[in-house]
Design an enzyme around this catalytic site. Structure first.
Site, PDB file in Angstrom:
ATOM      1  N   SER A   1      -9.903   1.300   2.658  1.00  0.00           N
ATOM      2  CA  SER A   1      -9.053   2.336   1.917  1.00  0.00           C
ATOM      3  C   SER A   1      -7.835   1.567   1.106  1.00  0.00           C
ATOM      4  CB  SER A   1      -8.368   3.518   2.709  1.00  0.00           C
ATOM      5  OG  SER A   1      -7.506   2.736   3.622  1.00  0.00           O
TER       6      SER A   1
ATOM      7  N   SER B   1      -9.962  -0.976   6.920  1.00  0.00           N
ATOM      8  CA  SER B   1      -9.683  -0.677   5.452  1.00  0.00           C
ATOM      9  C   SER B   1      -8.944  -2.017   5.034  1.00  0.00           C
ATOM     10  CB  SER B   1      -8.574   0.573   5.566  1.00  0.00           C
ATOM     11  OG  SER B   1      -9.340   1.796   5.624  1.00  0.00           O
TER      12      SER B   1
ATOM     13  N   LYS C   1       0.756  -1.300   0.074  1.00  0.00           N
ATOM     14  CA  LYS C   1       0.113   0.108  -0.028  1.00  0.00           C
ATOM     15  C   LYS C   1       0.669   1.262  -0.107  1.00  0.00           C
ATOM     16  CE  LYS C   1      -3.806   1.658   2.780  1.00  0.00           C
ATOM     17  NZ  LYS C   1      -4.945   1.717   3.825  1.00  0.00           N
TER      18      LYS C   1
END
Lengths: 94, 487
Positions: free
Chosen positions: B157, B181, B82
């Site tokens: 997310s 997330s 990420k």
């Protein structure tokens, strides 16, 4: 709904510019979320201790021993503006 | 081995092939690098999973064709990370314009540990800006699309990480979970996502959102892969004072039966507000659990309906503090021609942050401001205590808690962007576990309207080994087929 002045006060605290057109939508959106959040006001929490950290941590201190840090040029490499050996910023009072 | 055969392998299976000498780490890297680079080059015609893709396999992987890669636990298997994990010399922008092009001078501990164990950095994945969002539509680098249906969101997310693993553009990925997330995008993309116990994985080098909640964890094709990646991530790090030594080594799961296991189903998270198709899939999964010998009974998490309210005070409050560092002085974007210092701060932050981040900074600043602190932050922290107590009581009666991971299947792009509150409700079932700091895993449990549904299994703090075992048994019985997403 949160007043316009209050939105501007909070924006000042947050160091966030808001354009004129952004103030009213921000007030409306914040108010909608705050109304939802207000539900926790219904709970009886007087005798409840607050939780700031979920897992017990003790003795998190490490020995205070000097060690190398980032070299100055590496620390400055990503700055938008530098001057000699420091970060360059505009004057507080132009 | 053909590229098609290679894509069929889980990350663990690929590592085993490398260790056995039947696959080279460089060959594996190239297969995924080509797919990831093609997605990046396709722009809006692709899934937009990545913000950066490696140009070629790292030297260590190439140089070490024979025994070397295979001797390390992760065997050179490529990893997507990420965007918000700092990676030295590689863009780390946390989905934000304010960090566009930022090249950190150091690497996050979680990534360093995985590299040391033999993972090679394949790509950085797209995400909601500063991890604030449940749809990946808040990224400054464009939305990610769901590989099951390109007109829908992948969740957020960690949307880029979830979509990349589901679509076979990366063998596995690293994400972070603050209120759901990792778990919610895993659910919406039909893969496995694990949020570990708070403190299990170091936060050092993760660009912070809400420090008392942020946790790194794996997004993978199956539960075995999640366990393998987690095993190499956990541990105390002196650079994160809240990190903890995991009390025992993480083991790879083997369980196939659930005899003697008791699951609790909380009425508060399995009724109102959950889509009918999701509930149907959830109840079918409960039947599978019973088939395997598990007991299923009702439990109560009386304060869970208030978790979202507490979360939307605590997380924005912490974010407003963490994001104060983005001021245009030391790194990232700076507004053009500032009049003075204050003008530079306020315009840099206005122009550099997206709308959702500005909204949360305002919300958090409001909640912490003089006169409101006790009514908001103070009360939210007390609600947090009640939620932890609810879980403790529940875990005295049952081993694990089962809920749907998300109230809906993947929704349409643009469907919820106009109404922040409806977007926030996507985290209804995942936020309570975040506030309590306990581990929870999402595994795919079926399809509704052709879209994946996630089953969330939550356990007490540091119960990861048993949690992974139980999830492994359920996964076997549910027999979810993720291959349609691997286009």
């Amino acid at each position: 709904m949160i007043a316009r002045d209050e939105v501007l006060h909070v924006a000042r605290l947050a160091r966030l510019a808001l354009s004129d057109e952004e103030i009213e939508p921000m007030a409306r959106e914040l108010s909608a979320v705050l109304d939802h959040i207000a539900k926790i006001g219904e709970l009886d929490l007087d005798e409840v201790a607050p939780t700031s950290h979920v897992v017990e941590v003790t003795g998190a201190l490490r020995p205070d021993e000097p060690r190398p840090c980032l070299p100055r040029e590496v620390a400055l490499a990503q700055a938008p503006a530098t001057s000699d050996d420091g970060f360059l910023v505009p004057s507080p009072q132009a | 081995m053909s590229a098609t055969d290679i894509l069929e392998l889980t990350a663990s299976a690929a590592a085993a092939e490398i260790a056995a000498g039947s696959l080279s780490a460089a060959e594996l890297f190239d297969v995924y690098q080509e797919r990831a680079a093609a997605d990046r080059a396709a722009g809006d015609h692709g899934l937009n999973c990545f913000t950066w893709v490696a140009e070629s396999a790292p030297e260590a992987v190439v140089a070490d064709k024979t025994a070397g890669n295979g001797a390390r636990p992760l065997a050179g298997v490529p990893l997507a990370v990420k965007d918000l994990f700092c990676t030295e010399g590689v863009p780390s922008q946390s989905g934000s314009r304010i960090l566009e092009g930022y090249l950190p001078p150091y690497t996050a501990s979680a990534v360093s540990r995985l590299s040391a164990a033999g993972a090679s950095l394949l790509a950085k994945t797209n995400q909601d800006e500063f991890a604030m969002g449940s749809s990946n539509e808040n990224s400054a680098y464009g939305p990610v699309r769901n590989p099951w249906d390109r007109s829908r969101v992948p969740g957020g997310s960690s949307g880029g990480s979830a979509a990349a693993v589901a679509a076979g553009l990366a063998p596995w990925a690293l994400g972070t979970d603050t209120g759901g997330s990792i778990r919610q995008p895993a659910a919406l993309c039909g893969i496995v996502g694990l949020k570990p116990t708070y403190g299990a994985v170091s936060r050092y080098g993760m660009i912070a959102f809400a420090s008392s909640l942020d946790q790194a964890g794996p997004l993978t094709r199956d539960v075995g892969d999640a366990a393998l990646l987690l095993r190499e991530m956990v541990g105390r790090d002196e650079r994160d004072a809240t990190s903890l030594q995991f009390p025992h080594p993480i083991e790879l799961p083997t369980a196939e039966r659930l005899d003697g296991v008791t699951f609790g189903v909380p009425e508060e998270l399995t009724g109102e507000g959950i889509e009918a198709g999701v509930l149907e899939s959830f109840h079918a999964a409960l039947d599978r659990a019973r088939d395997l010998g598990a007991q299923v009974r009702e439990v109560h998490l009386a304060h869970a309906p208030h978790a979202l309210s507490a979360y939307y005070v605590i997380a924005p409050a912490e974010a407003s503090s963490n994001l104060a560092r983005f001021d245009g002085v030391r790194y990232g974007y700076r507004a053009e021609e500032p009049r003075d210092l204050l003008d530079m701060y306020t315009r840099t932050r206005h122009d550099g942050f997206g709308a959702e981040v500005r909204r949360r900074i305002m919300l958090g600043t409001y909640a912490l401001s003089s006169g409101y602190y006790d009514a908001y932050y103070g009360r939210a922290q007390r609600v947090r205590t009640k939620i932890s107590e609810d879980f403790r009581t529940a875990f005295a009666a049952v081993d694990f808690i089962l809920t749907p991971t998300a109230p809906t299947v993947a929704f349409g792009l643009g469907e919820k962007t106009g109404d922040p509150l409806s977007m926030y409700l996507s985290d209804y079932c995942t936020v309570p576990m975040s506030l309590a700091g306990i581990p929870a895993i999402s595994i795919p449990c079926g399809l509704s309207r052709g879209l994946p549904v996630g089953l969330q299994v939550a356990g007490s703090a540091f119960s990861e080994n048993r949690l992974l075992d139980v999830a492994h048994a359920l996964e076997g019985a549910l027999a979810f087929d993720g291959s349609p997403a691997r286009v």
